[in-house]
Design a protein around this motif. Structure first.
Motif, PDB file in Angstrom:
ATOM      1  N   PHE A 154       0.828  -1.205   0.000  1.00 18.35           N
ATOM      2  CA  PHE A 154       0.000   0.000   0.000  1.00 18.35           C
ATOM      3  C   PHE A 154       0.866   1.259   0.000  1.00 18.35           C
ATOM      4  O   PHE A 154       0.598   2.219  -0.735  1.00 18.35           O
ATOM      5  N   TYR A 155       1.910   1.258   0.797  1.00 19.80           N
ATOM      6  CA  TYR A 155       2.783   2.426   0.953  1.00 19.80           C
ATOM      7  C   TYR A 155       3.554   2.735  -0.329  1.00 19.80           C
ATOM      8  O   TYR A 155       3.648   3.892  -0.744  1.00 19.80           O
ATOM      9  N   ALA A 159       0.086   4.238  -2.598  1.00 23.41           N
ATOM     10  CA  ALA A 159       0.306   5.631  -2.192  1.00 23.41           C
ATOM     11  C   ALA A 159       1.554   6.235  -2.815  1.00 23.41           C
ATOM     12  O   ALA A 159       1.673   7.462  -2.889  1.00 23.41           O
ATOM     13  N   GLY A 160       2.476   5.388  -3.261  1.00 21.06           N
ATOM     14  CA  GLY A 160       3.775   5.851  -3.740  1.00 21.06           C
ATOM     15  C   GLY A 160       3.749   7.015  -4.711  1.00 21.06           C
ATOM     16  O   GLY A 160       4.481   8.002  -4.522  1.00 21.06           O
ATOM     17  N   PRO A 161       2.913   6.970  -5.753  1.00 17.61           N
ATOM     18  CA  PRO A 161       2.907   8.070  -6.729  1.00 17.61           C
ATOM     19  C   PRO A 161       2.441   9.405  -6.168  1.00 17.61           C
ATOM     20  O   PRO A 161       2.625  10.443  -6.808  1.00 17.61           O
ATOM     21  N   PHE A 162       1.822   9.383  -4.980  1.00 17.90           N
ATOM     22  CA  PHE A 162       1.236  10.604  -4.436  1.00 17.90           C
ATOM     23  C   PHE A 162       2.067  11.239  -3.322  1.00 17.90           C
ATOM     24  O   PHE A 162       1.678  12.271  -2.776  1.00 17.90           O
ATOM     25  N   TRP A 163       3.181  10.614  -2.980  1.00 18.23           N
ATOM     26  CA  TRP A 163       4.060  11.237  -1.987  1.00 18.23           C
ATOM     27  C   TRP A 163       4.820  12.391  -2.632  1.00 18.23           C
ATOM     28  O   TRP A 163       5.324  12.273  -3.745  1.00 18.23           O
ATOM     29  N   ASP A 164       4.907  13.486  -1.935  1.00 14.25           N
ATOM     30  CA  ASP A 164       5.735  14.602  -2.385  1.00 14.25           C
ATOM     31  C   ASP A 164       7.197  14.160  -2.377  1.00 14.25           C
ATOM     32  O   ASP A 164       7.598  13.375  -1.513  1.00 14.25           O
ATOM     33  N   PRO A 165       8.017  14.631  -3.315  1.00 19.67           N
ATOM     34  CA  PRO A 165       9.439  14.243  -3.327  1.00 19.67           C
ATOM     35  C   PRO A 165      10.151  14.503  -1.999  1.00 19.67           C
ATOM     36  O   PRO A 165      11.071  13.767  -1.642  1.00 19.67           O
ATOM     37  N   GLU A 225      -9.646   7.112  -4.347  1.00 18.45           N
ATOM     38  CA  GLU A 225      -9.748   6.589  -2.991  1.00 18.45           C
ATOM     39  C   GLU A 225      -8.742   5.454  -2.834  1.00 18.45           C
ATOM     40  O   GLU A 225      -8.934   4.364  -3.378  1.00 18.45           O
ATOM     41  N   LEU A 226      -7.653   5.734  -2.103  1.00 18.28           N
ATOM     42  CA  LEU A 226      -6.602   4.720  -1.952  1.00 18.28           C
ATOM     43  C   LEU A 226      -7.068   3.530  -1.126  1.00 18.28           C
ATOM     44  O   LEU A 226      -6.618   2.404  -1.349  1.00 18.28           O
ATOM     45  N   LEU A 227      -7.951   3.780  -0.176  1.00 14.93           N
ATOM     46  CA  LEU A 227      -8.466   2.688   0.652  1.00 14.93           C
ATOM     47  C   LEU A 227      -9.766   2.166   0.050  1.00 14.93           C
ATOM     48  O   LEU A 227     -10.852   2.243   0.639  1.00 14.93           O
TER      49      LEU A 227
END
Length: 264
Positions: A154-155, A159-165, A225-227
């Motif tokens: 999941f992380y 969610a990976g593409p949506f984390w800020d650099p 919705e990631l979840l």
């Protein structure tokens, strides 16, 4: 980036772990006096509350009024809402005067900062030469092998593409963050030093933590919705595998700490 946390301020307050007392004891042991501390990016005041037990006065600032509304009040904590870029005039008006602070702390926030500007202000505010800056982050939670396996996918994948650099600095445990300060007395480096904090959660509390992520909010802002049902079902299966509904979740905390020295 602060706007992402404004949108889920209540989830942030409910879902995030507290910081361990050992962390604050260690930091306090490195400041010769305990008169005045500034907690930057205080959010809902988690760190400020702990600092207020040791330091006579704490200035706690954040750019989010909604986060500050949720902060627990104390007679020796002054909460201030500031702009995202604090000018030197604002610094003197809202925060304090030159060489007046024993300690400046940043909990789970320094990776968002304009560090050259912030460090200039830190060096201006801290007492010379032993004023201390302490900044820490916590990384991914640890539950058990079954849950952690689902979490890692999941992380990194969902969610990976949506984390800020900037979040990469957290993944790297603040090892690579610029930190131009001297080692405090009793240690040879500025860290990172590891501490652990624990929080007892049921599955819904765990989901509240996941929904407090900036990545979750960024995805939601794009209509995703990631979840989703499949992800939630995967977590449910792993969580309930051992038949225990409430679990102790461990968060590794990584601290960088240094003193200002005689820098101008």
């Amino acid at each position: 980036m602060a706007n992402l946390f404004i949108k889920q301020a209540k989830q942030y307050a409910e879902g995030r772990p507290n910081y361990p007392q050992k962390l604050f004891n260690f930091i306090a042991s490195k400041t010769p006096s305990h008169d005045l501390a500034w907690d930057v990016g205080t959010g809902n005041g988690q760190a400020a509350q702990s600092l207020a037990k040791t330091y006579k006065n704490v200035i706690a600032t954040d750019t989010s009024p909604k986060q500050l509304e949720l902060a627990e009040k104390a007679p020796n904590i002054t909460y201030q809402c500031t702009s995202s870029t604090i000018s030197m005039d604002e610094l003197q008006t809202l925060i304090g005067s030159q060489s007046s602070f024993d300690l400046i702390t940043v909990a789970q926030a320094m990776h968002w900062f304009d560090l050259p500007t912030f460090y200039h202000q830190v060096k201006w505010l801290l007492k010379k030469p032993n004023g201390v800056i302490a900044a820490w982050c916590y990384t991914t939670p640890e539950v058990n092998p079954a849950v952690d396996k689902v979490f890692q996918r999941f992380y990194t994948v969902d969610a990976g593409p949506f984390w800020d650099p900037a979040h990469k600095l957290v993944d790297q445990k603040y090892e690579t963050i610029d930190f131009p300060f001297e080692a405090v007395d009793g240690v040879e480096t500025t860290g990172p030093f590891r501490f652990d904090t624990e929080k007892v959660m049921d599955l819904e509390g765990y989901f509240t933590y996941l929904r407090s992520w900036s990545a979750y909010q960024a995805a939601k802002g794009k209509g995703l919705e990631l979840l989703g049902d499949d992800v939630v079902e995967g977590f449910k299966k792993a969580w309930n595998e051992d038949g225990i509904s409430s679990k102790t979740v461990t968060y590794p905390v990584y601290l960088r700490i240094g003193k200002v020295g005689s820098s101008n």
